[in-house]
Scaffold this motif. Structure first.
Motif, PDB file in Angstrom:
ATOM      1  N   CYS A  15      25.236 117.789  -7.488  1.00  0.00           N
ATOM      2  CA  CYS A  15      24.847 116.221  -7.402  1.00  0.00           C
ATOM      3  C   CYS A  15      23.826 115.825  -6.529  1.00  0.00           C
ATOM      4  CB  CYS A  15      26.238 115.517  -7.245  1.00  0.00           C
ATOM      5  SG  CYS A  15      25.740 113.591  -7.350  1.00  0.00           S
ATOM      6  N   PRO A  18      22.874 109.179  -6.372  1.00  0.00           N
ATOM      7  CA  PRO A  18      23.650 108.486  -7.208  1.00  0.00           C
ATOM      8  C   PRO A  18      23.330 108.342  -8.779  1.00  0.00           C
ATOM      9  CG  PRO A  18      22.847 107.442  -5.344  1.00  0.00           C
ATOM     10  CD  PRO A  18      22.149 108.702  -5.274  1.00  0.00           C
ATOM     11  N   GLU A  19      24.157 108.607  -9.597  1.00  0.00           N
ATOM     12  CA  GLU A  19      24.179 108.493 -11.146  1.00  0.00           C
ATOM     13  C   GLU A  19      23.128 109.747 -11.914  1.00  0.00           C
ATOM     14  OE1 GLU A  19      26.359 106.824 -12.434  1.00  0.00           O
ATOM     15  OE2 GLU A  19      26.923 105.619 -10.573  1.00  0.00           O
ATOM     16  N   GLU A  20      22.771 110.548 -10.859  1.00  0.00           N
ATOM     17  CA  GLU A  20      21.650 111.554 -11.601  1.00  0.00           C
ATOM     18  C   GLU A  20      22.769 112.523 -12.155  1.00  0.00           C
ATOM     19  OE1 GLU A  20      18.960 113.404  -8.932  1.00  0.00           O
ATOM     20  OE2 GLU A  20      18.171 111.445  -7.865  1.00  0.00           O
ATOM     21  N   VAL A  51      33.913 110.818 -10.148  1.00  0.00           N
ATOM     22  CA  VAL A  51      33.044 110.017 -10.733  1.00  0.00           C
ATOM     23  C   VAL A  51      32.543 109.064  -9.704  1.00  0.00           C
ATOM     24  CG1 VAL A  51      32.707 108.225 -12.505  1.00  0.00           C
ATOM     25  CG2 VAL A  51      33.828 110.259 -13.090  1.00  0.00           C
ATOM     26  N   ILE A  52      33.731 108.500  -8.863  1.00  0.00           N
ATOM     27  CA  ILE A  52      33.235 107.299  -7.798  1.00  0.00           C
ATOM     28  C   ILE A  52      32.232 108.273  -6.669  1.00  0.00           C
ATOM     29  CG2 ILE A  52      34.234 106.050  -5.980  1.00  0.00           C
ATOM     30  CD1 ILE A  52      36.632 105.879  -7.985  1.00  0.00           C
ATOM     31  N   ARG A  53      32.744 109.363  -6.401  1.00  0.00           N
ATOM     32  CA  ARG A  53      32.008 109.909  -5.273  1.00  0.00           C
ATOM     33  C   ARG A  53      30.495 110.305  -5.770  1.00  0.00           C
ATOM     34  NH1 ARG A  53      34.648 108.281  -1.250  1.00  0.00           N
ATOM     35  NH2 ARG A  53      36.982 108.869  -1.370  1.00  0.00           N
ATOM     36  N   ARG A  54      30.291 110.651  -7.335  1.00  0.00           N
ATOM     37  CA  ARG A  54      28.997 110.900  -7.497  1.00  0.00           C
ATOM     38  C   ARG A  54      28.083 109.702  -7.503  1.00  0.00           C
ATOM     39  NH1 ARG A  54      27.553 110.713 -13.951  1.00  0.00           N
ATOM     40  NH2 ARG A  54      25.245 111.059 -13.958  1.00  0.00           N
ATOM     41  N   SER A  55      28.583 108.226  -7.542  1.00  0.00           N
ATOM     42  CA  SER A  55      27.912 106.867  -7.404  1.00  0.00           C
ATOM     43  C   SER A  55      27.542 106.788  -6.110  1.00  0.00           C
ATOM     44  CB  SER A  55      28.687 106.048  -8.190  1.00  0.00           C
ATOM     45  OG  SER A  55      29.848 105.766  -7.314  1.00  0.00           O
ATOM     46  N   PHE A  57      29.899 105.994  -3.765  1.00  0.00           N
ATOM     47  CA  PHE A  57      30.882 105.184  -3.226  1.00  0.00           C
ATOM     48  C   PHE A  57      31.456 105.598  -1.849  1.00  0.00           C
ATOM     49  CE2 PHE A  57      35.472 103.179  -3.150  1.00  0.00           C
ATOM     50  CZ  PHE A  57      35.024 102.270  -2.402  1.00  0.00           C
ATOM     51  N   PRO A  60      27.813 107.988   0.740  1.00  0.00           N
ATOM     52  CA  PRO A  60      26.637 108.695  -0.093  1.00  0.00           C
ATOM     53  C   PRO A  60      26.043 110.039   0.382  1.00  0.00           C
ATOM     54  CG  PRO A  60      25.874 106.787   1.001  1.00  0.00           C
ATOM     55  CD  PRO A  60      27.378 106.930   1.419  1.00  0.00           C
ATOM     56  N   GLU A 298      37.406  99.788  -7.788  1.00  0.00           N
ATOM     57  CA  GLU A 298      36.157  99.587  -7.254  1.00  0.00           C
ATOM     58  C   GLU A 298      36.184  98.887  -6.108  1.00  0.00           C
ATOM     59  OE1 GLU A 298      36.047  96.794 -10.703  1.00  0.00           O
ATOM     60  OE2 GLU A 298      36.782  98.792 -10.488  1.00  0.00           O
TER      61      GLU A 298
END
Length: 339
Positions: A15, A18-20, A51-55, A57, A60, A298
């Motif tokens: 990863c 974020p969001e990549e 999913v949260i950690r990828r963003s 949150f 970072p 969230e």
């Protein structure tokens, strides 16, 4: 004489931001240092927390290897590791259990004070054991299971009975166990009680199974996806609500109708949606209703204090109150016995 342990090259899902999208690339995994083991991952599974950690949150940290659900075999051990050996089948855990601190000795919590959850993405010496293209890779908690090999502090792994199907073992390292443990250890669901489960993913199914085993007589599942209804019913759900299909009523009103106007004894928020937390609280009976938040809502979630003034209880949980080394073996035994 022990064999010499070298750096391993393997594939991992990286990863980069974020969001990549995750990219599968060759990485280097260093030998385990003192108090560490290196695992060859056999299975890994995906959790909403990934999913949260990828963003990005809360922390970072990039580039990073996500994943905290998995099962693997110990490939090598570092200095000072005496309770594990090469070839042991283990589950990595994001919390530890020393057995000696005030919390571990208490029956009230599973949050160990000596071996807490790691959020900085590094090992105990503040370095990483993994790199890509010469660049340091951050771990996720103590785990990082989206890779062929990883290094974990030995205080955060649990040896498991190899009779368990290993693909199932991966699910026990967080999602399912968090739901099951919340019904068992946190809520202590009593026989004949009523339960509402908001969100019917792996965590929610775990909560349903736990509530059923403990004797709940009414288990109401809430989800926006009708495809989850059949599976939830197979595992013990007695009633189903899809909030999108309700006309002229709220989800809370539907739950109260199903429980004689009172509300449920216990509700579990397993969806991760902040707006659902208040619904879960309001769906419980006044004076003694208990709501437990499992879904990692969230950061902008807000809680209505008015719903709590009627004597209801809202609490959070880590890993469903399960102590990794004390409680996981009994859950594994239940799985082997198909309970």
């Amino acid at each position: 004489m022990s064999r010499e342990v070298h750096t391993i090259k393997c594939k991992a899902a990286i990863c980069w931001g974020p969001e990549e999208p995750l990219t599968v690339e060759e990485i280097e995994v260093e030998p385990p240092q003192s108090s560490e083991v290196r695992l060859r991952l056999l299975f890994a599974s995906l959790c909403h927390t990934d999913v949260i950690r990828r963003s990005g949150f809360r922390y970072p940290l990039y580039p990073r290897i996500l994943g905290h659900e998995g099962v693997g075999v110990i490939e090598s051990v570092g200095k000072g590791v005496t309770d594990f050996k090469e070839g042991d089948i283990v589950i990595p855990s994001f919390i530890g259990e020393c057995g000696d601190c005030e919390n571990c000795k208490s029956a009230k919590t599973n949050v160990c004070l000596k071996y807490p959850t790691n959020f900085n993405g590094l090992m105990a010496d503040n370095t990483s054991r993994m790199s890509v293209k010469g660049q340091k890779l951050y771990h996720l908690f103590w785990c990082s299971t989206f890779t062929e090999f990883t290094v974990v502090d030995h205080n955060y792994i649990v040896k498991i009975n190899p009779e368990l199907q290993l693909a199932h073992a991966s699910l026990l390292s967080c999602g399912f166990t968090t739901g099951f443990g919340t019904a068992w250890k946190e809520a202590k669901v009593h026989r004949g009680s009523s339960v509402a489960v908001f969100g019917l993913g792996g965590v929610g199914i775990g909560a349903i199974i736990g509530a059923k085993l403990l004797g709940a007589s009414k288990i109401i599942g809430v989800d926006l996806n009708n495809r989850k209804k059949e599976k939830a019913e197979f595992f013990g759900m007695t009633d189903f609500i899809n909030p999108k299909e309700i006309e002229n009523k709220t989800c809370v009103e539907m739950i109260k109708e199903m429980t004689g106007g009172m509300g449920v004894d216990y509700s579990f928020e397993c969806s991760g949606a902040g707006s659902v937390v208040n619904e879960a609280v309001e769906a419980t009976v006044m004076g003694r209703g208990i709501t437990i938040m499992l879904g990692g809502a969230e950061k902008n979630a807000s809680i209505s204090c008015l719903a709590l003034l009627g004597g209801r209880t809202l609490k959070g949980t880590t890993f469903g109150g399960i102590k990794p080394r004390s409680d996981l073996p009994s859950i594994i035994t239940k799985c082997i016995n198909k309970r």
